[in-house]
Design an enzyme around this catalytic site. Structure first.
Site, PDB file in Angstrom:
ATOM      1  N   LYS A  66       0.842  -1.206   0.000  1.00  0.00           N
ATOM      2  CA  LYS A  66       0.000   0.000   0.000  1.00  0.00           C
ATOM      3  C   LYS A  66       0.873   1.251   0.000  1.00  0.00           C
ATOM      4  O   LYS A  66       0.613   2.201  -0.745  1.00  0.00           O
ATOM      5  CB  LYS A  66      -0.950  -0.013   1.206  1.00  0.00           C
ATOM      6  N   GLN A 110      -4.798  -1.281   9.406  1.00  0.00           N
ATOM      7  CA  GLN A 110      -4.774  -2.626   8.833  1.00  0.00           C
ATOM      8  C   GLN A 110      -5.419  -3.637   9.789  1.00  0.00           C
ATOM      9  O   GLN A 110      -5.125  -3.653  10.985  1.00  0.00           O
ATOM     10  CB  GLN A 110      -3.310  -3.015   8.526  1.00  0.00           C
ATOM     11  N   ASP A 133     -11.138   3.046   3.806  1.00  0.00           N
ATOM     12  CA  ASP A 133     -11.642   1.667   3.743  1.00  0.00           C
ATOM     13  C   ASP A 133     -13.155   1.648   3.490  1.00  0.00           C
ATOM     14  O   ASP A 133     -13.703   0.611   3.103  1.00  0.00           O
ATOM     15  CB  ASP A 133     -11.393   0.948   5.080  1.00  0.00           C
TER      16      ASP A 133
HETATM   17  N1  GUN Z   1      -6.900  -6.514   5.968  1.00  0.00           N
HETATM   18  C1  GUN Z   1      -7.162  -7.256   4.865  1.00  0.00           C
HETATM   19  N2  GUN Z   1      -7.858  -6.537   3.960  1.00  0.00           N
HETATM   20  C2  GUN Z   1      -8.047  -5.312   4.510  1.00  0.00           C
HETATM   21  C3  GUN Z   1      -8.686  -4.127   4.056  1.00  0.00           C
HETATM   22  O1  GUN Z   1      -9.259  -4.056   2.968  1.00  0.00           O
HETATM   23  N3  GUN Z   1      -8.656  -3.075   4.910  1.00  0.00           N
HETATM   24  C4  GUN Z   1      -8.055  -3.141   6.123  1.00  0.00           C
HETATM   25  N4  GUN Z   1      -8.087  -2.048   6.903  1.00  0.00           N
HETATM   26  N5  GUN Z   1      -7.448  -4.227   6.575  1.00  0.00           N
HETATM   27  C5  GUN Z   1      -7.444  -5.300   5.760  1.00  0.00           C
END
Ligand code: GUN
Length: 312
Positions: A66, A110, A133
């Site tokens: 990311k 995350q 998100d």
């Molecule tokens: N962990 C796995 N996928 C995601 C996601 O799309 N957002 C977040 N915040 N954590 C994740």
């Protein structure tokens, strides 16, 4: 010939294999161009903060990717790596600090978080206008109410809609969509997005009777259940558009002892003979999620200035 082949009506024209990798790359390219424009015309650089607590190896990889993608988009990118033992209070303090940081437009914490942390409280503490998100109740509510101008949408279903538009165009009027799975992250928002595109939507889940029969009436099937290769060819109407959100690691003894491979929630090799369009795994939905995270951060930056955001 397998025993159920006679039940499968094959699609005679070649199916469209939806190339998520290429489509995600074009989304990222648009984000890069719009970021340059925002900087030149409004002197604003989008900023994203990613927070990770603990050292789950898979999460570490996702967070690193990311950060790299955000830099490639021309964003300010900061990653906060917190110790596994970090308290709820300290995490909430960091979220508060990021909420008040005017150089940060997107915040992502995350998941999963360590067990001693209440993830829902943390997610709801993120300022809704920075919730890239799309998990905050304000964004969930905006999606449900169709307030799309400022809503931040969950990245995976928003990415699925872009893939679906490649296959079927913008307007899904008159089409029946079956979403298998009712998670807050994929199934429910996916159903809302399909509804907004004028599809007739059914959500199937573990208590739904006769899911195969239901799917056979669907023009669009979105599978988001996490069960390897659950959706078989004889669940599909010939020509259906199939979006496979599943990413499941299964044993692959044919590749050697201890080897594994990734499969989706759809039995791809047989489904591809019936579908009109289908996403592969890997290379379908997967690459779209991070691309849409970038698009959300860009949108959050635009909205922070009261400027109409580009559409994806
Ligand atoms: N962990 C796995 N996928 C995601 C996601 O799309 N957002 C977040 N915040 N954590 C994740």
């Amino acid at each position: 010939m397998t025993s159920n082949t006679s039940l499968v009506m094959e699609n005679n024209s070649a199916p469209l294999i939806i190339d998520g990798k290429a489509i995600a790359a074009s989304v990222v390219e648009k984000v890069q161009n719009e970021t340059q424009k925002l900087l030149k015309e409004h002197d604003l650089k989008p900023g994203i903060a990613v927070v990770i607590v603990g050292d789950d190896p898979a999460s570490q990889v996702y967070v690193r990717n990311k950060g790299l993608k955000a830099e490639a988009c021309g964003f300010k990118s900061v990653t906060h790596r917190l110790d596994e033992e970090t308290s709820q209070k300290d995490l909430l303090n960091l979220v508060d600090q990021l909420n008040n940081d005017t150089t940060i437009h997107g915040i992502l914490v995350q998941l999963p978080l360590p067990r001693h942390i209440d993830k829902d409280e943390v997610i709801q503490a993120i300022a809704p206008e920075k919730d890239v998100d799309g998990f905050h109740f304000i964004n969930v509510g905006k999606l449900g109410a169709g307030v799309m101008q400022t809503a931040l949408l969950p990245c995976t279903p928003a990415g699925c809609m872009i893939l679906l538009r490649e296959a079927r165009g913008d307007d899904l009027s008159g089409l029946h969509a079956v979403v298998i799975g009712r998670s807050n992250i994929v199934g429910k928002p996916m159903a809302q997005l399909l509804l907004q595109a004028n599809a007739t939507v059914t959500i199937a889940h573990r208590h739904t009777p006769n899911v195969p029969q239901l799917c056979r009436s669907a023009d669009i099937v979105v599978a988001a259940v996490g069960i390897p290769e659950m959706v078989k060819a004889d669940w599909l109407k010939p020509g259906a558009s199939v979006i496979d959100v599943g990413i499941n690691r299964v044993d692959a003894p044919e590749k050697g002892e201890g080897k594994t491979r990734l499969v989706g929630d759809v039995a791809y090799e047989e489904a591809v003979k019936v579908a009109g369009a289908i996403t592969p795994v890997p290379g379908g939905v997967g690459p779209m999620t991070i691309a849409l995270l970038m698009a959300n951060t860009l949108k959050a930056a635009y909205v922070s200035k009261g400027i109409e955001a580009p559409r994806f």
